[in-house]
Structures are given as structure tokens and as C-alpha cells.
Design a protein around this motif. Sequence first.
Motif, PDB file in Angstrom:
ATOM      1  N   ILE A 184      17.572  10.066  -4.625  1.00 35.30           N
ATOM      2  CA  ILE A 184      17.888   9.163  -3.514  1.00 35.30           C
ATOM      3  C   ILE A 184      16.644   8.713  -2.752  1.00 35.30           C
ATOM      4  N   ALA A 185      15.487   9.271  -3.065  1.00 33.56           N
ATOM      5  CA  ALA A 185      14.275   8.963  -2.296  1.00 33.56           C
ATOM      6  C   ALA A 185      13.971   7.469  -2.299  1.00 33.56           C
ATOM      7  N   ILE A 186      14.042   6.834  -3.465  1.00 32.96           N
ATOM      8  CA  ILE A 186      13.729   5.403  -3.550  1.00 32.96           C
ATOM      9  C   ILE A 186      14.925   4.518  -3.197  1.00 32.96           C
ATOM     10  N   PRO A 187      16.100   4.714  -3.840  1.00 35.95           N
ATOM     11  CA  PRO A 187      17.211   3.780  -3.548  1.00 35.95           C
ATOM     12  C   PRO A 187      17.777   3.903  -2.144  1.00 35.95           C
ATOM     13  N   VAL A 188      17.433   4.946  -1.410  1.00 35.79           N
ATOM     14  CA  VAL A 188      17.909   5.068  -0.029  1.00 35.79           C
ATOM     15  C   VAL A 188      16.741   4.908   0.947  1.00 35.79           C
ATOM     16  N   PHE A 239       0.842  -1.203   0.000  1.00 38.47           N
ATOM     17  CA  PHE A 239       0.000   0.000   0.000  1.00 38.47           C
ATOM     18  C   PHE A 239       0.878   1.254   0.000  1.00 38.47           C
ATOM     19  N   TRP A 240       1.893   1.272   0.842  1.00 40.26           N
ATOM     20  CA  TRP A 240       2.802   2.403   0.887  1.00 40.26           C
ATOM     21  C   TRP A 240       3.552   2.563  -0.438  1.00 40.26           C
ATOM     22  N   VAL A 241       3.968   1.444  -1.012  1.00 42.84           N
ATOM     23  CA  VAL A 241       4.719   1.477  -2.266  1.00 42.84           C
ATOM     24  C   VAL A 241       3.872   2.046  -3.396  1.00 42.84           C
ATOM     25  N   PRO A 245       3.646   7.780  -6.151  1.00 40.35           N
ATOM     26  CA  PRO A 245       3.197   9.149  -6.466  1.00 40.35           C
ATOM     27  C   PRO A 245       4.185  10.211  -6.004  1.00 40.35           C
ATOM     28  N   ALA A 246       4.803   9.998  -4.831  1.00 36.29           N
ATOM     29  CA  ALA A 246       5.746  10.991  -4.307  1.00 36.29           C
ATOM     30  C   ALA A 246       6.933  11.167  -5.242  1.00 36.29           C
ATOM     31  N   GLN A 247       7.428  10.055  -5.830  1.00 34.14           N
ATOM     32  CA  GLN A 247       8.557  10.135  -6.754  1.00 34.14           C
ATOM     33  C   GLN A 247       8.210  11.031  -7.944  1.00 34.14           C
ATOM     34  N   TYR A 248       7.023  10.857  -8.501  1.00 36.76           N
ATOM     35  CA  TYR A 248       6.646  11.641  -9.682  1.00 36.76           C
ATOM     36  C   TYR A 248       6.255  13.068  -9.324  1.00 36.76           C
ATOM     37  N   VAL A 264       9.544   2.052 -11.207  1.00 40.62           N
ATOM     38  CA  VAL A 264       9.267   3.426 -10.757  1.00 40.62           C
ATOM     39  C   VAL A 264      10.518   4.297 -10.829  1.00 40.62           C
ATOM     40  N   TYR A 265      11.550   3.916 -10.098  1.00 36.14           N
ATOM     41  CA  TYR A 265      12.738   4.769 -10.021  1.00 36.14           C
ATOM     42  C   TYR A 265      13.392   4.956 -11.388  1.00 36.14           C
TER      43      TYR A 265
END
Length: 248
Positions: free
Chosen positions: A83-87, A57-59, A65-68, A121-122
Motif C-alpha cells: 500500500i506504500a505507493i498506491p495509497v 526528486f522524492w519519487v 528506493p523505499a519500495q525496494y 516501480v510498484y
Amino acid sequence: RFNHRIRVWWMMCAILVAAFLLGRVVTVCLFGLVSFWALREFVTMTPTRRGDHRTLFWVFFVITPAQYVLVGLHWDLYGLYSIAIPVYAFLFVPARIAISGDPRRFLERSAKIQAGLFITVYALSYAPALLNLRLARSDGTVWVDEASHLGNAGLLFYFILIAQLADVLQFAWGRLVGRRVIAPEISASRTWEGFFAGVTSATLIGALLWWATPFRFWEAACMSLVVAVAAFAGNMVMYAIKRDRGVA
């Protein structure tokens, strides 16, 4: 199969051109929807357990959405969305799964979700992120797109065009002159002859289209070469994932 690839290719081009003409926000939203759909397909192929549902659900509804959103904002937030996703997301996923209290196949479950998030996504979010670049030629002069009048969107379309051409050409050349299969257990249609001929053809086409980019002829050739090889590597990875999941 070749005709199917061509039809899909033209449909993709039409959708992308329509998005580019409608503006930057629509383009970012389009890639966001593609990421959401691709991640859904990835998770569908990858069995999960009940303890993973809240993590997913978080993913799906927070991290993706936060990444985009970060990519789509007009501010230069590269230092954050890079770095939001890979970290942060990669640290969050195993922690959230552990909190669910289900230790069975913990490493496998965490790695699958992380891999899906990274690939769908990333990596894909860097395509619309090209729209944020301030483009200049190698001599430092600002690039003005006088060919297509699409600016950064035109350059993004150029890269997608070369990647898709490389895929189609490698497949076509493999059918015509292919003899030695690169990895039979991964893809029986990918041959060394098709790879080299397809990469060479895509590189030549990319170089001939240098006038639509901020690159010089030889720079466009080098960029096209990198894109064609990367497209091949990406295809092989996706074939391997599908073989592993037994869906192709």
C-alpha cells in the motif's frame, strides 16, 4: 525485429540468471535499478514543468528506493509495501505538486507521475517480492526445488520466461498466420490469430515445465495462461503509452 527480440530475450535471461545465482539481495537491487531506469524513460517521454521537479526528486530518490528496501528486507512487510505507493505515494504526489504553486495542467501532471510510478516501480517490485513467499504445493506440503536448486528465484525465472515466450510467440504467430489486427492504431503487429496461438503455445510450454515449479501439470497450465494473457495486456498498454507520446 524478431531477431532483435530474441537477442534481447537471451540477454535478459543471462542477466537474471546471474543475479539469481548471486543471491536475493542482488536480485532485488537489479529490479530496483530496472525500475529506476524505466521510470526515468517514462518521465523523459512525459513533459513536466518546473513545479514538478521536487516531486520527481522524492519519487526517484525516496519513494522508489523505499519500495525496494521494504521488498528486500527479510521481514514479512507485504502489508506495508503493498500500500506504500498506491495509497501514501499517490496522496503525496498531488499534494507536493500543489505546494509548488503551479496549477497549470495539475490533474494531467499528477496523473502522469502516478501512472509512471505505478507501472515502473510498484508493479515491477512484485517480481522480486516473489522471493519472500513460503512456497507449498496445493496439498500443503512444502515445496523443495530439486530441479534447478534456485528455489523461489527459479519460480520467478519461470514466470519471466513464460511472459517473454508469450510475447515472442504472439509476435511470431502473428507474422505467420495473422490476419485480423486487434488494434491497428496501437500495434499493427498484434493480431487475434497471433494472440490465441501465442497464448496457447506459451500455456503448453508452461505446463510441460511443471516439474520445475510447485504446481501440478494443470496448475502450471492455468498459471501460464494467466501470465501469457497478462503479458499481452501489459504489452498493449506500453504500446498505447508509446503511441500517445509519439516515440514509436
